[in-house]
Design a protein around this motif. Sequence first.
Motif, PDB file in Angstrom:
ATOM      1  N   GLU A 175       0.631  11.315   2.554  1.00 40.84           N
ATOM      2  CA  GLU A 175       0.981  12.482   3.354  1.00 40.84           C
ATOM      3  C   GLU A 175      -0.276  13.021   4.033  1.00 40.84           C
ATOM      4  O   GLU A 175      -1.403  12.719   3.643  1.00 40.84           O
ATOM      5  N   SER A 176      -0.040  13.845   5.027  1.00 44.00           N
ATOM      6  CA  SER A 176      -1.143  14.455   5.759  1.00 44.00           C
ATOM      7  C   SER A 176      -2.045  15.226   4.794  1.00 44.00           C
ATOM      8  O   SER A 176      -1.561  16.008   3.973  1.00 44.00           O
ATOM      9  N   GLY A 177      -3.338  14.992   4.902  1.00 48.79           N
ATOM     10  CA  GLY A 177      -4.283  15.682   4.042  1.00 48.79           C
ATOM     11  C   GLY A 177      -4.701  14.893   2.815  1.00 48.79           C
ATOM     12  O   GLY A 177      -5.584  15.329   2.079  1.00 48.79           O
ATOM     13  N   PHE A 178      -4.061  13.768   2.586  1.00 46.32           N
ATOM     14  CA  PHE A 178      -4.388  12.924   1.437  1.00 46.32           C
ATOM     15  C   PHE A 178      -4.738  11.526   1.940  1.00 46.32           C
ATOM     16  O   PHE A 178      -4.069  10.992   2.816  1.00 46.32           O
ATOM     17  N   VAL A 179      -5.819  10.948   1.385  1.00 49.21           N
ATOM     18  CA  VAL A 179      -6.291   9.644   1.845  1.00 49.21           C
ATOM     19  C   VAL A 179      -6.450   8.683   0.684  1.00 49.21           C
ATOM     20  O   VAL A 179      -6.687   9.091  -0.457  1.00 49.21           O
ATOM     21  N   ILE A 180      -6.371   7.408   1.020  1.00 49.97           N
ATOM     22  CA  ILE A 180      -6.393   6.364   0.011  1.00 49.97           C
ATOM     23  C   ILE A 180      -7.718   6.308  -0.736  1.00 49.97           C
ATOM     24  O   ILE A 180      -7.740   6.023  -1.937  1.00 49.97           O
ATOM     25  N   ASP A 181      -8.810   6.587  -0.069  1.00 53.14           N
ATOM     26  CA  ASP A 181     -10.110   6.513  -0.736  1.00 53.14           C
ATOM     27  C   ASP A 181     -10.229   7.555  -1.842  1.00 53.14           C
ATOM     28  O   ASP A 181     -10.902   7.332  -2.834  1.00 53.14           O
ATOM     29  N   GLU A 205       0.827  -1.204   0.000  1.00 47.38           N
ATOM     30  CA  GLU A 205       0.000   0.000   0.000  1.00 47.38           C
ATOM     31  C   GLU A 205       0.862   1.256   0.000  1.00 47.38           C
ATOM     32  O   GLU A 205       1.927   1.298   0.618  1.00 47.38           O
ATOM     33  N   ALA A 206       0.365   2.279  -0.667  1.00 48.25           N
ATOM     34  CA  ALA A 206       1.083   3.548  -0.718  1.00 48.25           C
ATOM     35  C   ALA A 206       1.085   4.222   0.650  1.00 48.25           C
ATOM     36  O   ALA A 206       0.236   3.956   1.504  1.00 48.25           O
ATOM     37  N   THR A 207       2.055   5.101   0.846  1.00 44.30           N
ATOM     38  CA  THR A 207       2.168   5.875   2.093  1.00 44.30           C
ATOM     39  C   THR A 207       1.729   7.295   1.794  1.00 44.30           C
ATOM     40  O   THR A 207       2.371   7.986   1.005  1.00 44.30           O
TER      41      THR A 207
END
Lengths: 114, 111
Positions: free
Chosen positions: B58-64, B54-56
């Motif tokens: 940054e704050s403010g960005f989500v996988i969905d 799974e990707a990592t």
Amino acid sequence: QKEVEQDPGPLSVPEGAIVSLNCTYSNSAFQYFMWYRQYSRKGPELLMYTYSSGNKEDGRFTAQVDKSSKYISLFIRDSQPSDSATYLCAISNAGGTSYGKLTFGQGTILTVHP
Amino acid sequence: SAVISQKPSRDICQRGTSLTIQCQVDSQVTMMFWYRQQPGQSLTLIATANQGSEATYESGFVIDKFPISRPNLTFSTLTVSNMSPEDSSIYLCSAGSGELFFGEGSRLTVL
């Protein structure tokens, strides 16, 4: 305070001038320093990459790093109209989970007029 | 150096739809990242694309919202899901094994 500060300019110089672009950073963990050039509507192009204090020269470009002052510079000698672009400094940590991730400055818009 | 190709180079999309951006590198690289550059702004890191996991983000960005795949060492995709006009931006793929190089970007406009 931003992690990387860069004067956004704009900077306008005559052809042949020496250009000095600068960035300061706050995190002493930063170990890798890069300068990118970005023309309008293009992706950033890597100009210089260094990981030590001192100077690195490549043609008309010189990158300078002063880790004690947390200050990096890019000098362009004999500037040409084709150098007109946005210049971005980018800094990266040495390792761990932050390895390779770049933190960018705001970019300086440079115009070299004939 | 690495040569990075992105597709599409630009697209105009309708609100609520999703778009997948592809990034192809001409050689195997250790690192791949996705950045966003909003008009007149600098680059903001969205996530690190990890090969086989799974990707990592940054704050403010989500996988969905920004699902990312990286099936091998030369290819990655970024999907912008359920788009809104605020997602109008340039999305950039970056890759390398020390020095980092960028693609030309994918300019996305959401109406």
